[in-house]
Design a protein around this motif. Structure first.
Motif, short mmCIF file in Angstrom:
data_model
loop_
_atom_site.label_atom_id
_atom_site.label_comp_id
_atom_site.label_asym_id
_atom_site.label_seq_id
_atom_site.Cartn_x
_atom_site.Cartn_y
_atom_site.Cartn_z
N ASP A 1 54.10 -10.65 40.92
CA ASP A 1 54.28 -9.06 40.70
C ASP A 1 53.63 -8.81 39.56
O ASP A 1 54.12 -8.10 38.60
N ALA A 2 52.57 -9.60 39.01
CA ALA A 2 51.91 -9.18 37.81
C ALA A 2 51.21 -7.71 38.03
O ALA A 2 50.88 -7.30 39.02
N LYS A 3 51.21 -7.03 36.70
CA LYS A 3 50.61 -5.57 36.84
C LYS A 3 49.23 -5.52 36.66
O LYS A 3 48.68 -4.80 37.32
N SER A 4 48.67 -6.37 35.91
CA SER A 4 47.04 -6.49 35.67
C SER A 4 46.80 -7.72 35.04
O SER A 4 47.50 -8.68 34.55
N LEU A 5 45.45 -8.12 35.58
CA LEU A 5 44.81 -9.49 35.07
C LEU A 5 43.89 -9.07 33.90
O LEU A 5 43.36 -9.95 33.46
N GLN A 6 44.20 -8.04 33.43
CA GLN A 6 43.09 -7.44 32.36
C GLN A 6 43.30 -8.38 30.95
O GLN A 6 44.40 -8.63 30.67
N GLY A 7 42.23 -9.05 30.68
CA GLY A 7 42.17 -9.84 29.26
C GLY A 7 42.61 -11.18 29.49
O GLY A 7 42.83 -11.89 28.53
N GLY A 8 43.07 -11.86 30.74
CA GLY A 8 43.47 -13.13 30.81
C GLY A 8 42.53 -14.03 30.96
O GLY A 8 41.27 -13.55 31.39
N THR A 9 42.79 -15.33 30.83
CA THR A 9 41.84 -16.33 31.01
C THR A 9 42.45 -17.54 31.96
O THR A 9 43.40 -17.76 31.80
#
Length: 382
Positions: free
Chosen positions: A129-137
């Motif tokens: 249920d993550a909102k966004s993967l922005q900036g992830g590694t």
């Protein structure tokens, strides 16, 4: 003498114009013939040379509080990863403390005969249920094939091509935030080899099976190599014997075959997507002369709540009431018979446009024409 020179000059002009007309004729003939032909490379693939699907489960870290809230897919994998790194963590201690981590599925396509060490692209998709993967590694993730073997290992920063910015009462989102992309994000560790040099027979697989196209491919190959080396086995397969001159050098033979132009035969087909209202009409679609009338019935229901106050001398205890007022309106569009026919796509589109219908109405018309036997094409509903 003057008359002779005049005749000679006019004859030269006529001859020059005739040459130009002849040149234009052959140019038109060449363009028309080449426009109806396609390279074998664009309409068929070699049997055994294909992409292989890879998949893996991974963790994305470094998120700005947009990770999974429900740690069903996270707690145990995180504890296992930290344990391998020498850090002992209790799974219960991780609950509610890993907002910057998201569980993802990592997918990739592995081409045939790609050497070890080659980099391939990967796609990362959230499964929680993550909102966004922005900036992830993405952390080190093994990618396996259907046989369970590890063929590549993926890791790297994720690009989602968008952003999400939120406040207490509003947010702005650009593009889909739960699917990311890592260019050259995986390194191939195991190859899928195919020994082409040892093959004496090859097979071409048509992307769109068709009996006529398969036969045309076999005929063009036989004409090119002056022998019966190709044969259409079924609508989707053409078997080819490698000529003796190319034994041990099959790649050159395959490259030559791919460049051969073949006339393709496209079936008459109409594709309809009723959910989106999309209609695609093929080049060979025809409609028999038909008289058609199409009308539309529009029903409008409007409800307006009306507040009714008690009369001045109403008994004590009378209350204000809200009475719904319903307005019903039915309107039927007048339609007259229109002759519809077409021997080309342009004529067909022009005839259907004279009805002035929407794509949704056009779908109903095409279905009715097919039922009546006037639509000379396959009607495919998506």
């Amino acid at each position: 003498m003057k008359l002779y020179n005049c005749i000679l000059r006019h004859s030269k002009v006529i001859l020059s114009e005739a040459k130009n007309l002849l040149l234009i004729f052959f140019l038109i003939l060449f363009l028309s013939s080449s426009s109806s032909a396609e390279r074998i490379k664009d309409i068929a693939n070699w049997y055994g040379i294909r992409e292989n699907q890879l998949i893996g489960y991974g963790l994305v870290v470094g998120l700005n509080g947009t990770g999974d809230k429900d740690g069903t897919y996270l707690y145990q994998p995180i504890a296992n990863m930290l344990s391998r790194m020498g850090v002992t963590v209790n799974v219960k201690d991780l609950k509610g403390k890993v907002k910057n981590v998201a569980a993802v599925m990592v997918t990739a396509k592995l081409p045939t005969n790609v050497k070890t060490g080659t980099k391939i692209d990967v796609q990362v998709s959230s499964i929680g249920d993550a909102k966004s993967l922005q900036g992830g590694t993405l952390l080190l993730t093994p990618l396996t094939g259907p046989d369970g073997e590890v063929y590549a290992v993926a890791q790297g920063p994720i690009s989602i091509g968008g952003f999400i910015a939120a406040g207490r009462a509003a947010q702005a989102v650009k593009n889909h935030q739960n699917v990311g992309y890592i260019p050259e994000g995986a390194i191939v560790e195991k190859t899928v080899p195919v020994n082409l040099m040892a093959k004496n027979e090859l097979q071409l697989l048509l992307q769109f099976p068709d009996i006529t196209t398969a036969r045309n491919i076999a005929e063009r190959i036989n004409d090119r190599y002056k022998g019966e080396i190709a044969k259409a086995i079924d609508p989707s397969t053409v078997a080819i014997l490698v000529p003796s001159a190319y034994r041990g050098n099959v790649l050159d033979f395959m490259a030559e075959v791919e460049r051969i132009d073949v006339a393709i035969d496209v079936p008459a087909r109409v594709v309809v997507n009723e959910r989106t209202g999309t209609v695609v009409i093929g080049a060979n679609v025809r409609i028999a002369p038909t008289a058609l009338a199409h009308g539309g019935l529009t029903i409008t229901i409007k409800e307006t709540p009306e507040v009714v106050q008690p009369p001045p001398l109403a008994p004590r205890g009378a209350q204000t009431e809200v009475v719904p007022r319903t307005e019903l309106k039915a309107e039927e569009k007048q339609a007259s018979l229109v002759e519809v026919q077409g021997s080309t796509v342009g004529e067909l589109v022009k005839a259907l446009n004279t009805l002035g219908v929407t794509p949704k109405d056009l779908i109903s018309i095409l279905q009715a024409l097919k039922t009546a036997g006037a639509l000379k094409a396959d009607l495919v509903l998506m």
